[in-house]
Structure formats: structure tokens, C-alpha cells
Design a protein around this motif. Structure first.
Motif, PDB file in Angstrom:
ATOM      1  N   GLY A  49       0.915  -1.616   0.053  1.00 44.20           N
ATOM      2  CA  GLY A  49       0.128   0.404   0.083  1.00 44.20           C
ATOM      3  C   GLY A  49       1.084   0.883  -0.108  1.00 44.20           C
ATOM      4  N   PHE A  50       2.431   1.460   0.706  1.00 43.30           N
ATOM      5  CA  PHE A  50       3.158   2.313   0.491  1.00 43.30           C
ATOM      6  C   PHE A  50       3.845   2.238  -0.386  1.00 43.30           C
ATOM      7  N   ALA A  51       3.668   1.383  -0.687  1.00 41.99           N
ATOM      8  CA  ALA A  51       5.355   1.530  -2.352  1.00 41.99           C
ATOM      9  C   ALA A  51       4.432   1.768  -3.282  1.00 41.99           C
ATOM     10  N   GLY A  93       5.951  -1.298  11.743  1.00 40.55           N
ATOM     11  CA  GLY A  93       4.937  -1.994  11.605  1.00 40.55           C
ATOM     12  C   GLY A  93       3.483  -1.318  11.108  1.00 40.55           C
ATOM     13  N   TYR A  94       4.162  -0.491  10.319  1.00 40.57           N
ATOM     14  CA  TYR A  94       2.184   0.324   9.876  1.00 40.57           C
ATOM     15  C   TYR A  94       2.219  -0.759   8.336  1.00 40.57           C
ATOM     16  N   GLU A  95       1.098  -0.767   8.948  1.00 41.20           N
ATOM     17  CA  GLU A  95       0.200  -2.007   7.837  1.00 41.20           C
ATOM     18  C   GLU A  95      -0.311  -1.370   6.203  1.00 41.20           C
ATOM     19  N   GLU A  96      -0.641  -0.326   6.672  1.00 44.32           N
ATOM     20  CA  GLU A  96      -0.733   0.671   5.389  1.00 44.32           C
ATOM     21  C   GLU A  96      -1.862   1.725   5.344  1.00 44.32           C
ATOM     22  N   PRO A  97      -1.115   2.851   4.141  1.00 44.42           N
ATOM     23  CA  PRO A  97      -1.388   4.256   4.456  1.00 44.42           C
ATOM     24  C   PRO A  97      -2.972   4.209   5.525  1.00 44.42           C
ATOM     25  N   SER A  98      -2.748   6.443   5.684  1.00 40.03           N
ATOM     26  CA  SER A  98      -3.860   6.048   6.856  1.00 40.03           C
ATOM     27  C   SER A  98      -4.833   6.897   5.215  1.00 40.03           C
ATOM     28  N   PRO A  99      -6.321   7.374   5.238  1.00 39.35           N
ATOM     29  CA  PRO A  99      -6.321   8.294   4.201  1.00 39.35           C
ATOM     30  C   PRO A  99      -5.419   9.469   4.345  1.00 39.35           C
ATOM     31  N   ILE A 100      -5.420  10.122   4.907  1.00 38.31           N
ATOM     32  CA  ILE A 100      -4.490  11.434   5.101  1.00 38.31           C
ATOM     33  C   ILE A 100      -3.194  11.248   3.822  1.00 38.31           C
ATOM     34  N   GLN A 101      -2.568   9.933   4.793  1.00 40.44           N
ATOM     35  CA  GLN A 101      -1.078   9.092   3.724  1.00 40.44           C
ATOM     36  C   GLN A 101      -1.105   9.173   2.157  1.00 40.44           C
ATOM     37  N   ALA A 102      -2.670   7.994   2.189  1.00 35.69           N
ATOM     38  CA  ALA A 102      -2.705   7.872   0.734  1.00 35.69           C
ATOM     39  C   ALA A 102      -3.015   9.048  -0.277  1.00 35.69           C
ATOM     40  N   ALA A 153      -6.144  18.334   8.384  1.00 39.75           N
ATOM     41  CA  ALA A 153      -6.199  16.689   9.244  1.00 39.75           C
ATOM     42  C   ALA A 153      -5.379  17.308  10.741  1.00 39.75           C
ATOM     43  N   GLN A 154      -6.134  17.051  11.563  1.00 42.77           N
ATOM     44  CA  GLN A 154      -5.767  16.691  13.038  1.00 42.77           C
ATOM     45  C   GLN A 154      -5.177  15.720  13.306  1.00 42.77           C
ATOM     46  N   THR A 155      -4.134  15.906  14.586  1.00 41.84           N
ATOM     47  CA  THR A 155      -3.428  15.198  15.487  1.00 41.84           C
ATOM     48  C   THR A 155      -3.994  13.909  15.481  1.00 41.84           C
ATOM     49  N   GLY A 156      -3.231  12.757  15.432  1.00 43.66           N
ATOM     50  CA  GLY A 156      -4.099  11.642  14.669  1.00 43.66           C
ATOM     51  C   GLY A 156      -4.597  10.474  14.253  1.00 43.66           C
ATOM     52  N   THR A 157      -4.525  11.202  12.822  1.00 43.68           N
ATOM     53  CA  THR A 157      -5.060  11.570  11.325  1.00 43.68           C
ATOM     54  C   THR A 157      -3.530  10.844  10.552  1.00 43.68           C
ATOM     55  N   GLY A 158      -2.521  10.555  10.976  1.00 36.11           N
ATOM     56  CA  GLY A 158      -1.435   9.713  10.340  1.00 36.11           C
ATOM     57  C   GLY A 158      -0.426  11.362   9.942  1.00 36.11           C
ATOM     58  N   LYS A 159      -0.564  12.394   9.934  1.00 41.86           N
ATOM     59  CA  LYS A 159      -0.759  13.703   9.313  1.00 41.86           C
ATOM     60  C   LYS A 159       0.828  13.435   9.320  1.00 41.86           C
ATOM     61  N   THR A 160       2.094  13.426  10.506  1.00 40.60           N
ATOM     62  CA  THR A 160       3.317  13.396  10.292  1.00 40.60           C
ATOM     63  C   THR A 160       3.864  12.984   9.564  1.00 40.60           C
ATOM     64  N   ALA A 161       3.130  11.591   9.637  1.00 38.89           N
ATOM     65  CA  ALA A 161       4.318  10.836   8.255  1.00 38.89           C
ATOM     66  C   ALA A 161       3.298  11.007   6.611  1.00 38.89           C
ATOM     67  N   ALA A 162       2.324  11.682   6.970  1.00 38.29           N
ATOM     68  CA  ALA A 162       1.749  12.398   5.503  1.00 38.29           C
ATOM     69  C   ALA A 162       2.722  13.054   4.573  1.00 38.29           C
ATOM     70  N   THR A 168      12.678   8.063  13.218  1.00 37.90           N
ATOM     71  CA  THR A 168      12.442   6.879  12.639  1.00 37.90           C
ATOM     72  C   THR A 168      12.321   6.047  11.651  1.00 37.90           C
ATOM     73  N   TYR A 169      11.499   7.145  10.709  1.00 41.32           N
ATOM     74  CA  TYR A 169      11.215   7.002   9.011  1.00 41.32           C
ATOM     75  C   TYR A 169      12.996   7.361   9.000  1.00 41.32           C
ATOM     76  N   SER A 170      13.797   8.145   8.812  1.00 42.19           N
ATOM     77  CA  SER A 170      14.802   7.689   8.040  1.00 42.19           C
ATOM     78  C   SER A 170      15.883   6.714   9.001  1.00 42.19           C
ATOM     79  N   VAL A 199      -5.514  -2.271  18.074  1.00 45.19           N
ATOM     80  CA  VAL A 199      -4.980  -0.916  17.624  1.00 45.19           C
ATOM     81  C   VAL A 199      -3.931  -0.461  16.246  1.00 45.19           C
ATOM     82  N   ARG A 200      -2.796   0.409  15.824  1.00 44.73           N
ATOM     83  CA  ARG A 200      -2.525   0.836  14.823  1.00 44.73           C
ATOM     84  C   ARG A 200      -1.275  -0.302  14.716  1.00 44.73           C
ATOM     85  N   THR A 201      -0.515  -1.153  15.334  1.00 44.03           N
ATOM     86  CA  THR A 201       0.863  -1.432  14.794  1.00 44.03           C
ATOM     87  C   THR A 201       0.533  -2.846  15.383  1.00 44.03           C
ATOM     88  N   LYS A 202       1.870  -4.019  14.509  1.00 40.37           N
ATOM     89  CA  LYS A 202       1.914  -5.596  14.776  1.00 40.37           C
ATOM     90  C   LYS A 202       2.275  -5.520  15.624  1.00 40.37           C
TER      91      LYS A 202
HETATM   92  P1  AMP Z   1       0.165  11.504  13.798  1.00 42.63           P
HETATM   93  O1  AMP Z   1      -1.418  12.261  13.309  1.00 42.63           O
HETATM   94  O2  AMP Z   1       1.398  12.490  12.664  1.00 42.63           O
HETATM   95  O3  AMP Z   1       0.091  12.253  15.006  1.00 42.63           O
HETATM   96  O4  AMP Z   1      -0.462  10.573  14.196  1.00 42.63           O
HETATM   97  C1  AMP Z   1      -0.002   9.391  14.999  1.00 42.63           C
HETATM   98  C2  AMP Z   1      -0.112   8.555  15.427  1.00 42.63           C
HETATM   99  O5  AMP Z   1      -0.227   8.046  14.218  1.00 42.63           O
HETATM  100  C3  AMP Z   1       1.932   8.346  15.366  1.00 42.63           C
HETATM  101  O6  AMP Z   1       1.308   7.840  16.912  1.00 42.63           O
HETATM  102  C4  AMP Z   1       2.052   7.667  14.773  1.00 42.63           C
HETATM  103  O7  AMP Z   1       3.396   6.768  14.817  1.00 42.63           O
HETATM  104  C5  AMP Z   1       1.293   6.316  13.976  1.00 42.63           C
HETATM  105  N1  AMP Z   1       0.781   6.297  12.986  1.00 42.63           N
HETATM  106  C6  AMP Z   1       0.249   7.385  11.535  1.00 42.63           C
HETATM  107  N2  AMP Z   1       0.716   6.402  10.312  1.00 42.63           N
HETATM  108  C7  AMP Z   1       0.335   5.431  10.686  1.00 42.63           C
HETATM  109  C8  AMP Z   1       0.441   3.859   9.870  1.00 42.63           C
HETATM  110  N3  AMP Z   1       0.180   4.138   7.988  1.00 42.63           N
HETATM  111  N4  AMP Z   1      -0.124   3.628  10.365  1.00 42.63           N
HETATM  112  C9  AMP Z   1       0.025   2.968  11.822  1.00 42.63           C
HETATM  113  N5  AMP Z   1       0.431   4.040  12.838  1.00 42.63           N
HETATM  114  C10 AMP Z   1       0.620   5.154  11.392  1.00 42.63           C
END
Ligand code: AMP
Length: 553
Positions: free
Chosen positions: A7-9, A25-34, A50-59, A96-98, A252-255
């Protein structure tokens, strides 16, 4: 590599970044990431709502890292955040991501810490700067060329930055960057002031928002519990003591989180298993079958692994980690309340995720009531009730089958029937506390502080960087008292009281930060509980000190 990382690739992320995501251990992109990742990789300016909790940082972090040139040892990306906590959090996420990208460096720049190490990290070639605006402007006044090589700019929580009065600083920072840069703005809300910034400083931005249709969630009783991130597992264990459930699914979010929680539940005697994308399909099916037929009562799953899971026995859904959006929330809790039955859904919310809770309430058009952790008495009552329910059906014929043995044991041991029954109870309890005193001794949980302790009004310049608590020195713990400036308290009053009543040496007490409605004091970690006990009845300015350990998540 599992199919889900695909999904990420498929989004075009660099292989070294993919490897790091797989490791966390992320399995798939969150909607904002996708949605956001392809836009940012495509070189477009963007506004993300987007607010905190949506995965915006990784986005934004994943595509930016994919585009960074590790060979060029100069600042390439600038991320601006409103507070020190967020800046540190974002910097940690980039680190973490780098992890698999040698040569990539991240520096966090914020007030309240010496400038020297920050400058050194920049000189050593960090490509990513994560900064609060105030301190960055200080750096710029010494080195106006600092941002001249920036290619990517992210304004994170832009609405919060404006609320904290950073507008002027932002203008100075925009001026110091090349116009050719790519700019991305994330904001939970888009008031006029944010639109004006976008109009002036972004080029034909693409607008990304997670569509939020109103959803109905009938028949499901919903509640939320405020909890610090590091206390989720003990909180779940405590809640389960008093919840009357048949089968339960915990999301939960991760494996790793599926494994950790399932292990903690099993250790407490629950029939629990983890379900994540790493588990082979046939094994997943076995887990679901076991949940259906009662060999398992609790499954701890990621969203990916729970797809298609439809088990009528499920009476409870625990959202241990926040879902990424309201749709996902509605989808998750829809796993209960099947076949016309009542269901119960519980959501754990960390202090930073309050906003996400509000969005869920708005979209589902329902209030998600707050519940508190059960106290020792409630836990004890629930344990006794379970014991009663388990013993009651046995008394009818147990006397016939085991009565004689009982007489023999009483005679052999030489004790009263009551003493023997009590011994049997203790054995049956299997180490579980069944007296109030013992239950009270079990791990106490730290309550979360009240509503977000951050005022919405703009602050005086220089004040704002002091808002977020400063990083702690090793061996120190941060404690909080509800007494603050509005109670007429000054740092020296707190210092005096703690020195006198706690019997501490002056150097044992670290920084004291007095805010309007509370204060923070740094105390030695060693012997902290004893010290807090000593200070239990201490009063300052006629009011109770009520000093408690304070944790941020
Ligand atoms: P954020 O909205 O950026 O504050 O992210 C909230 C939490 O979601 C953080 O703890 C991230 O590590 C986690 N996270 C972000 N993207 C994913 C993903 N695709 N799968 C699982 N966890 C995620």
C-alpha cells in the motif's frame, strides 16, 4: 515483505523509507497519507485539513524523506510547529522514518534550550530542520542565509501557530526562503487567516481533506476514556475488570501493539490473541473461528487484519488506538451490535487527540460520554460478583460430591469450616487481590490533566516558547500542582514549602515553572513516591499543594 506494505510502495515512497515503515509495523497508509503522499511526491503545493491522530506527520515526512538528497549536507526541508512538544515529536518521527538512510540528519530548534548544540547540528549538515517559529527567527537574526537552501516547507498545525501569535515570525521566515520551494500546510481548521497565508505563499495548492459524511451508529453505547499513551495497557486491563463482555475486539495501530496487548491480556488469564497483517491467512481464519466458538474471547487487531471480521458474539469494541478518521471509527464499532444485539464501544483518547474525539462526535452526531477508570471498590465488587456467579451454580451438587472430602480436610488440618473455605477462596483467587486494601495497592494509574492546558489567546512574545514544559534532566520527574499564579503563588513559595516539608536539599529541586492555573516542579525520581507522601498535607498560601507526578504523552 507483506502485501500491506505494498500500500505504501504503490504510493512511490523511497525503498529506504519503506524499510523503516515496515520496521515500525505500519500496515497500510492512513486516508490522509494515501491522498497527500502522491501530491507531495508530485511536487505540488498542498493544503491538508487534518488533525493530530490522522497520521498527518507521516503524510508529509515520508514523501519529504523520499525526496531529500543525503549527499547534500545543507538544510533542505523546514517543518514549522507551534510548540516545543510538537517539534520534538515531529523530529522524532523524521528520525524514525530515516533510520535506513545514512547521512540524513534532523535538528529540532526550539526555545528554552541552548542554541549551541542546535547550531552545531546545522553546521554538521542536517538536512531537516524542525522548528518553532520564535526560536527560528532568533537563529535567522544571526545567520540570515540559514534557510537559503530550503526546498520543502511544511507548516504543521498552522491554525495553532496563528493562535499562538506567530504570524509576524512566519512572515520573516517566508522571506528567508527561496520562492522556488515546495510548500505544504496542515491545519485542523481553515479560518480566513490561514487561507490568506495560503493565498500569499503557496502556489496553486491542491486541497486535501478527508471527506466526513455524517454516519449513524445506532444500538451502540459509546464512551471514551482520557488516558496517557504509556498507560493504555494498564487502563485496558482495569476497564476489563468491570466490563461485562462476551467477546471483544480491541483495535490498535501497529503489529507490535497487537502483540504487546494480547500478551498482557493472556498474562492476566484472558483468552486473547493478536491479529495482524504478518499472520498468515489460514492462521487468521483460525483466530476468527476461535473467537466465534468461544475458544478466544478477545482479539487485538489492526484495521487491515480485522477486515471482513464479522462475529455475532462481539459485545464490545475497544478503540485502544485512535482510528484515523470518523469513517474508520464507525466501521470499527460496527463490529459490535450485530444481529440486533446491543453493543458497547470504548475509545481511549490521549490528551493530544481531544480534537479527533470532537470530530468523531460531530460526524456521528452523537456525544461520546466520558468514563473514568473504575476505582478500587468497583474493581473489587466486580471481582466478587464474578466469583459469586462462578460459585453459585456449583453449590447445588458440590456438597454431594465433595462434602466428605471437606469433612476429612477439616479433621486432618484441624481447622474450622470457615477457615478452610477461606483458604480455598484464596487458592481459587490465584493471586488476584480480593480485599480492598490489596486492590488499592495494585498499580495506580496516573490521571490525565484537565482540558488542554494551552490558552487560545495570542501570547506576549517571549512568553510563548515557555508554554510547553522543558525537556527533563536525567533522574528527574516532573510534578504538577493545581496552584498557579492566579492563586498568588510564586516559584519561591513552592520552593520554600517543598524544601521545608520534604526535607530536601536545594540542589535536589530542579526547575519550577509557575503558570496561571497550575505549576510544574522538577523533583528527584528516586524516592519520589515517598516524597509526595510526605507532602500530602502541605499547604501553600492556605491552599493544598496536591503535588502529583505529571506525564505528557
Ligand atoms: P499523527 O496524526 O501524525 O500525530 O500520528 C498519530 C499516530 O499514528 C502516531 O503515533 C504514528 O506513529 C501513527 N501512525 C501514522 N501513520 C500510521 C500508519 N500508516 N499505520 C499505523 N500507525 C500510523
Amino acid at each position: 515483505m507483506t502485501q500491506e506494505i505494498g500500500g505504501f510502495a504503490a504510493l512511490g515512497i523511497h525503498s529506504a523509507v519503506l524499510a523503516a515503515i515496515s520496521a515500525v509495523g505500519y500496515e497500510e497508509p492512513s486516508p490522509i497519507q494515501a491522498q497527500a503522499i502522491p501530491v507531495i511526491l508530485g511536487g505540488h503545493d498542498m493544503i491538508g485539513q487534518a488533525q493530530t491522530g490522522t497520521g498527518k506527520t507521516a503524510a508529509f515526512a515520508l514523501p519529504i524523506l523520499s525526496k531529500i538528497d543525503p549527499a547534500r549536507r545543507e538544510p533542505q526541508a523546514l517543518i514549522l510547529a507551534p510548540t516545543r512538544e510538537l517539534a520534538l515529536q515531529v523530529a522524532t518521527a523524521f528520525e524514525t522514518y530515516s533510520k535506513q538512510m545514512p547521512g540524513v540528519g534532523v535538528v529540532a530548534i526550539y526555545g528554552g534550550a541552548p542554541m549551541g548544540p542546535q547550531l552545531k547540528a546545522i553546521r554538521q549538515g542536517a538536512q531537516i530542520i524542525v522548528a518553532t517559529p520564535g526560536r527560528l527567527v532568533d537563529h535567522l537574526s544571526r545567520n540570515s542565509a540559514l534557510l537559503s537552501t530550503i526546498q520543502f516547507l511544511v507548516l504543521d498545525e498552522a491554525d495553532e501557530m496563528l493562535k499562538l501569535g506567530f504570524m509576524d515570525d512566519l512572515e520573516v521566515i517566508f522571506e528567508a526562503m527561496p520562492e522556488s520551494r515546495q510548500s505544504v500546510l496542515f491545519s485542523a481548521t481553515l479560518p480566513h487567516s490561514i487561507r490568506a497565508i495560503a493565498e500569499k505563499h503557496l502556489r496553486e495548492p491542491q486541497h486535501i481533506k478527508i471527506a466526513a459524511k455524517t454516519q449513524t451508529v445506532a444500538r451502540i453505547e459509546q464512551a471514551h476514556l482520557m488516558v496517557h499513551a504509556d498507560q493504555k495497557i494498564p487502563a485496558v486491563l482495569r476497564l476489563l475488570e468491570v466490563e461485562d463482555f462476551d467477546a471483544l475486539i480491541a483495535f490498535v495501530r501497529t503489529k507490535q501493539a497487537t502483540l504487546d496487548l494480547a500478551a498482557a491480556l493472556e498474562a492476566k488469564g484472558y483468552k486473547a490473541a493478536a491479529l495482524n497483517g504478518d499472520i498468515a491467512q489460514n492462521q487468521r481464519e483460525r483466530v476468527i473461528e476461535s473467537l466465534k466458538d468461544g475458544r478466544l474471547d478477545i482479539v487485538v487487531a489492526t484495521d487491515v487484519a480485522a477486515r471482513g471480521l464479522d462475529v455475532a458474539r462481539i459485545t464490545h469494541v475497544f478503540n485502544v488506538d485512535m482510528p484515523y478518521d470518523p469513517e474508520s471509527y464507525v466501521h470499527r464499532i460496527g463490529r459490535t451490535g450485530r444481529a440486533g444485539r446491543e453493543g458497547r464501544a470504548l475509545l481511549l483518547v490521549t490528551p493530544r487527540e481531544r480534537r479527533m474525539l470532537q470530530v468523531i462526535e460531530r460526524v456521528t452526531n452523537q456525544k461520546v460520554a466520558e468514563v473514568r477508570l473504575p476505582n478500587a471498590q468497583q474493581v473489587l465488587d466486580a471481582r466478587i460478583k464474578k466469583l459469586t456467579n462462578c460459585l453459585a451454580p456449583l453449590v447445588a451438587d458440590a456438597e454431594a460430591s465433595h462434602g466428605e472430602l471437606l469433612d476429612k480436610l477439616i479433621a486432618d488440618i484441624g481447622c474450622s469450616p470457615r477457615a478452610l473455605a477461606a483458604a480455598l477462596l484464596r487458592k481459587a483467587a490465584n493471586g488476584q487481590a480480593l480485599t480492598l486494601a490489596e486492590v488499592e495497592k495494585e498499580q495506580p494509574l496516573v490521571p490525565t490533566s484537565g482540558p488542554r492546558e494551552r490558552s487560545d489567546r495570542p501570547e506576549r512574545s517571549g512568553d510563548r516558547e515557555r508554554r510547553a514544559p522543558m525537556p527533563l534532566a536525567e533522574g528527574r520527574a516532573r510534578c504538577r500542582t493545581p496552584l498557579g499564579a492566579r492563586d498568588g503563588i510564586a516559584a519561591r513559595n513552592l520552593l520554600g514549602a517543598i524544601l521545608n516539608e520534604g526535607g530536601l536539599a536545594r540542589e535536589a529541586i530542579g526547575r519550577i515553572q509557575v503558570r496561571d492555573s497550575f505549576s510544574l516542579v522538577e523533583l528527584p525520581e528516586e524516592g519520589l513516591e515517598r516524597l509526595l507522601g510526605k507532602l500530602k498535607d502541605t499547604r501553600v498560601g492556605g491552599k493544598q499543594l496536591k503535588l502529583r507526578r505529571y506525564r505528557e504523552d
